[in-house]
Design a protein around this motif. Sequence first.
Motif, PDB file in Angstrom:
ATOM      1  N   ARG A  54       0.820  -1.207   0.000  1.00  0.00           N
ATOM      2  CA  ARG A  54       0.000   0.000   0.000  1.00  0.00           C
ATOM      3  C   ARG A  54       0.857   1.262   0.000  1.00  0.00           C
ATOM      4  NH1 ARG A  54      -5.231  -0.611   3.387  1.00  0.00           N
ATOM      5  NH2 ARG A  54      -5.441  -2.155   1.745  1.00  0.00           N
ATOM      6  N   GLN A  55       2.058   1.184   0.559  1.00  0.00           N
ATOM      7  CA  GLN A  55       2.956   2.329   0.498  1.00  0.00           C
ATOM      8  C   GLN A  55       3.403   2.607  -0.932  1.00  0.00           C
ATOM      9  OE1 GLN A  55       6.062   1.285   3.244  1.00  0.00           O
ATOM     10  NE2 GLN A  55       4.884   1.875   5.049  1.00  0.00           N
ATOM     11  N   GLN A  56       3.572   1.536  -1.706  1.00  0.00           N
ATOM     12  CA  GLN A  56       3.992   1.694  -3.098  1.00  0.00           C
ATOM     13  C   GLN A  56       2.813   1.963  -4.030  1.00  0.00           C
ATOM     14  OE1 GLN A  56       6.030  -2.020  -3.775  1.00  0.00           O
ATOM     15  NE2 GLN A  56       7.976  -1.248  -2.981  1.00  0.00           N
ATOM     16  N   TYR A  57       1.670   1.337  -3.725  1.00  0.00           N
ATOM     17  CA  TYR A  57       0.498   1.466  -4.590  1.00  0.00           C
ATOM     18  C   TYR A  57      -0.730   1.814  -3.722  1.00  0.00           C
ATOM     19  CZ  TYR A  57       3.643  -1.220  -7.569  1.00  0.00           C
ATOM     20  OH  TYR A  57       4.733  -1.662  -8.275  1.00  0.00           O
ATOM     21  N   PRO A  58      -0.835   3.044  -3.277  1.00  0.00           N
ATOM     22  CA  PRO A  58      -1.968   3.430  -2.423  1.00  0.00           C
ATOM     23  C   PRO A  58      -3.285   3.399  -3.190  1.00  0.00           C
ATOM     24  CG  PRO A  58      -0.704   5.362  -3.073  1.00  0.00           C
ATOM     25  CD  PRO A  58       0.082   4.173  -3.544  1.00  0.00           C
ATOM     26  N   LEU A  59      -4.352   3.204  -2.449  1.00  0.00           N
ATOM     27  CA  LEU A  59      -5.685   3.171  -3.053  1.00  0.00           C
ATOM     28  C   LEU A  59      -6.217   4.601  -3.166  1.00  0.00           C
ATOM     29  CD1 LEU A  59      -7.165   0.121  -1.099  1.00  0.00           C
ATOM     30  CD2 LEU A  59      -6.527   0.188  -3.514  1.00  0.00           C
ATOM     31  N   THR A 203     -13.738  12.085  -0.481  1.00  0.00           N
ATOM     32  CA  THR A 203     -13.244  12.147  -1.866  1.00  0.00           C
ATOM     33  C   THR A 203     -12.480  10.906  -2.309  1.00  0.00           C
ATOM     34  OG1 THR A 203     -11.220  13.262  -1.122  1.00  0.00           O
ATOM     35  CG2 THR A 203     -13.073  14.664  -1.797  1.00  0.00           C
ATOM     36  N   LYS A 204     -12.022  10.055  -1.400  1.00  0.00           N
ATOM     37  CA  LYS A 204     -11.128   8.952  -1.765  1.00  0.00           C
ATOM     38  C   LYS A 204     -11.815   7.592  -1.823  1.00  0.00           C
ATOM     39  CE  LYS A 204      -7.558  11.593  -2.110  1.00  0.00           C
ATOM     40  NZ  LYS A 204      -6.496  11.619  -1.111  1.00  0.00           N
ATOM     41  N   TRP A 205     -13.000   7.463  -1.220  1.00  0.00           N
ATOM     42  CA  TRP A 205     -13.722   6.187  -1.243  1.00  0.00           C
ATOM     43  C   TRP A 205     -14.984   6.336  -2.071  1.00  0.00           C
ATOM     44  CZ3 TRP A 205     -13.999   2.676   3.665  1.00  0.00           C
ATOM     45  CH2 TRP A 205     -12.697   2.383   4.094  1.00  0.00           C
ATOM     46  N   GLN A 342     -11.098  -1.006  -9.501  1.00  0.00           N
ATOM     47  CA  GLN A 342      -9.690  -0.698  -9.681  1.00  0.00           C
ATOM     48  C   GLN A 342      -9.253   0.599  -9.008  1.00  0.00           C
ATOM     49  OE1 GLN A 342      -7.542  -2.968 -11.741  1.00  0.00           O
ATOM     50  NE2 GLN A 342      -9.346  -4.027 -10.929  1.00  0.00           N
ATOM     51  N   GLY A 343      -8.114   0.548  -8.329  1.00  0.00           N
ATOM     52  CA  GLY A 343      -7.400   1.740  -7.919  1.00  0.00           C
ATOM     53  C   GLY A 343      -7.911   2.478  -6.711  1.00  0.00           C
ATOM     54  N   PHE A 393     -24.261   1.080 -10.834  1.00  0.00           N
ATOM     55  CA  PHE A 393     -23.522  -0.171 -11.028  1.00  0.00           C
ATOM     56  C   PHE A 393     -22.742  -0.128 -12.344  1.00  0.00           C
ATOM     57  CE2 PHE A 393     -22.846  -4.563 -12.235  1.00  0.00           C
ATOM     58  CZ  PHE A 393     -22.487  -5.171 -11.036  1.00  0.00           C
ATOM     59  N   ARG A 394     -23.392   0.338 -13.409  1.00  0.00           N
ATOM     60  CA  ARG A 394     -22.703   0.418 -14.697  1.00  0.00           C
ATOM     61  C   ARG A 394     -21.542   1.417 -14.634  1.00  0.00           C
ATOM     62  NH1 ARG A 394     -28.095  -0.117 -16.537  1.00  0.00           N
ATOM     63  NH2 ARG A 394     -28.329   2.151 -16.680  1.00  0.00           N
ATOM     64  N   MET A 395     -21.723   2.501 -13.895  1.00  0.00           N
ATOM     65  CA  MET A 395     -20.635   3.455 -13.703  1.00  0.00           C
ATOM     66  C   MET A 395     -19.451   2.773 -13.019  1.00  0.00           C
ATOM     67  SD  MET A 395     -20.691   6.955 -11.407  1.00  0.00           S
ATOM     68  CE  MET A 395     -20.839   6.047  -9.865  1.00  0.00           C
ATOM     69  N   ASP A 396     -19.733   1.981 -11.992  1.00  0.00           N
ATOM     70  CA  ASP A 396     -18.653   1.293 -11.272  1.00  0.00           C
ATOM     71  C   ASP A 396     -18.026   0.194 -12.130  1.00  0.00           C
ATOM     72  OD1 ASP A 396     -19.082   2.905  -9.042  1.00  0.00           O
ATOM     73  OD2 ASP A 396     -20.550   1.524  -8.188  1.00  0.00           O
ATOM     74  N   GLU A 397     -18.848  -0.448 -12.948  1.00  0.00           N
ATOM     75  CA  GLU A 397     -18.302  -1.448 -13.873  1.00  0.00           C
ATOM     76  C   GLU A 397     -17.262  -0.840 -14.807  1.00  0.00           C
ATOM     77  OE1 GLU A 397     -21.100  -5.262 -15.066  1.00  0.00           O
ATOM     78  OE2 GLU A 397     -21.339  -3.379 -16.143  1.00  0.00           O
ATOM     79  N   SER A 398     -17.481   0.423 -15.186  1.00  0.00           N
ATOM     80  CA  SER A 398     -16.551   1.077 -16.104  1.00  0.00           C
ATOM     81  C   SER A 398     -15.185   1.298 -15.464  1.00  0.00           C
ATOM     82  CB  SER A 398     -17.122   2.430 -16.562  1.00  0.00           C
ATOM     83  OG  SER A 398     -17.090   3.394 -15.510  1.00  0.00           O
ATOM     84  N   ASN A 399     -15.115   1.194 -14.125  1.00  0.00           N
ATOM     85  CA  ASN A 399     -13.844   1.331 -13.420  1.00  0.00           C
ATOM     86  C   ASN A 399     -13.394  -0.016 -12.849  1.00  0.00           C
ATOM     87  OD1 ASN A 399     -11.748   3.199 -12.466  1.00  0.00           O
ATOM     88  ND2 ASN A 399     -12.472   2.656 -10.421  1.00  0.00           N
ATOM     89  N   SER A 400     -13.891  -1.101 -13.447  1.00  0.00           N
ATOM     90  CA  SER A 400     -13.600  -2.448 -12.957  1.00  0.00           C
ATOM     91  C   SER A 400     -13.078  -3.307 -14.099  1.00  0.00           C
ATOM     92  CB  SER A 400     -14.864  -3.098 -12.379  1.00  0.00           C
ATOM     93  OG  SER A 400     -15.448  -2.298 -11.380  1.00  0.00           O
TER      94      SER A 400
END
Length: 429
Positions: A54-59, A203-205, A342-343, A393-400
């Motif tokens: 998580r230090q290298q690849y934070p969410l 803003t982050k979740w 993702q991310g 759901f479709r919006m979240d799918e676009s980031n999955s």
Amino acid sequence: MNPVPFRSVKSAGPVRVQIDWSTVRKYATRAAVVAAAAPVAAAAAVMGLERVRRQQYPLDSPFPTAPPASTEVDDTTATVYTYGADLYAAMLDAIRSARHQVFLETYIWKDDEVGREFKQALADAADRGVEVFVVYDGFANLVVPRTFYDLPRGVHVLRFPAFRPGLLMLDVRRSGRDHRKILVVDDEISFVGGYNIGELYATKWRDTHVRLVGPSTWELRNAFIDIWNRWRTPDLPMLQDVGSPLWLPRLRAARNAPSELVFPIRGIYLDSIDRACSHVYITQAYFIPDEDIQAALLAAAARGVDVRVLVPERSNHVVADWLARGHYATLLRGGVRIFLYQGAMIHAKTATIDGRWTTVGTANIDRLSLTGNYEINLEVVDDGLAGQLEAAFRMDESNSRELTLEEWQRRHPLTKIAERVMSPLRPLL
């Protein structure tokens, strides 16, 4: 040299076996310790690795959001929030406009800029004569100084016990938390969903909340009063319920109360999945289904229903991720589609079925939420709200990305071993 637990004893008759029970107990104890320590050690190892990762690849990657969207469910206006900053603005506006009463219940309430803004809004409401009642979970906020919750006179504060007796026996029903997130203002406006209170969530979740404006606010008011009166200390006032002349079966609050052996949220999931004819879209932060829910999803997929489950590829609880992965092979082989967000952390607890049925709330599909914690989910049968949740759901799918069975079967053998070793921890989550 250690003695053997079994040895033959010579006699004139048949051979007798004398058992050295002290040695048997010693070996049995060692085996039990190893069996118990192995999953804990494996969990500690993956937590350590995740901390480094998580230090290298934070969410903290950006993710798609949508503006608040409203629909009418009979006489109540329901608004869906998918971005924390928008939600907090609406919640703070409701508190600042309160004339009579504010009920706030939250699982996590951080001592940061957002948390202090809520604290000040509640204090200001009390100063102008509004009755303010607050419930927060003691365990979830152990890292927050107790002085942060020293609100001014006129604000009644209930701290849900940090430690409950069942913790020593690993009894989730007697050790679960108050995981609910509710705000009710003047019996007219109310909010419920997955968002805690803090800058991180603003803003982050990615999460989901619903605001109700209208008579169905009673559903959340009644829920708050029930838990307040059940857990209040003698120095806190009893709250009186006013009852409701409205019976709206299309919009109801399902409330888990483990101390009272009430668990309706699991039931509404099972009933709605069994009814599915077209599609089931589930979004979960921590997805560790029990045998019945998993069987219901597999049965739906077997009869041709498009079953999709969207979860974070990496969540803030890495052990929960590993325990969830233990179900992936069975689900994928049975035709359930799995999408990995993702991310960033997706924390929503929502589902929509056949464009008609929707649930939004605080409960995860895991043992802790469905049988251990105090939780609350709205159950709504309405095409408009279902359409909004399907759009989310479709919006979240676009980031999955979709996880395939072929990819999952190619995972490293050590990964498979770790999943098996940690599987005994599932009853605790």
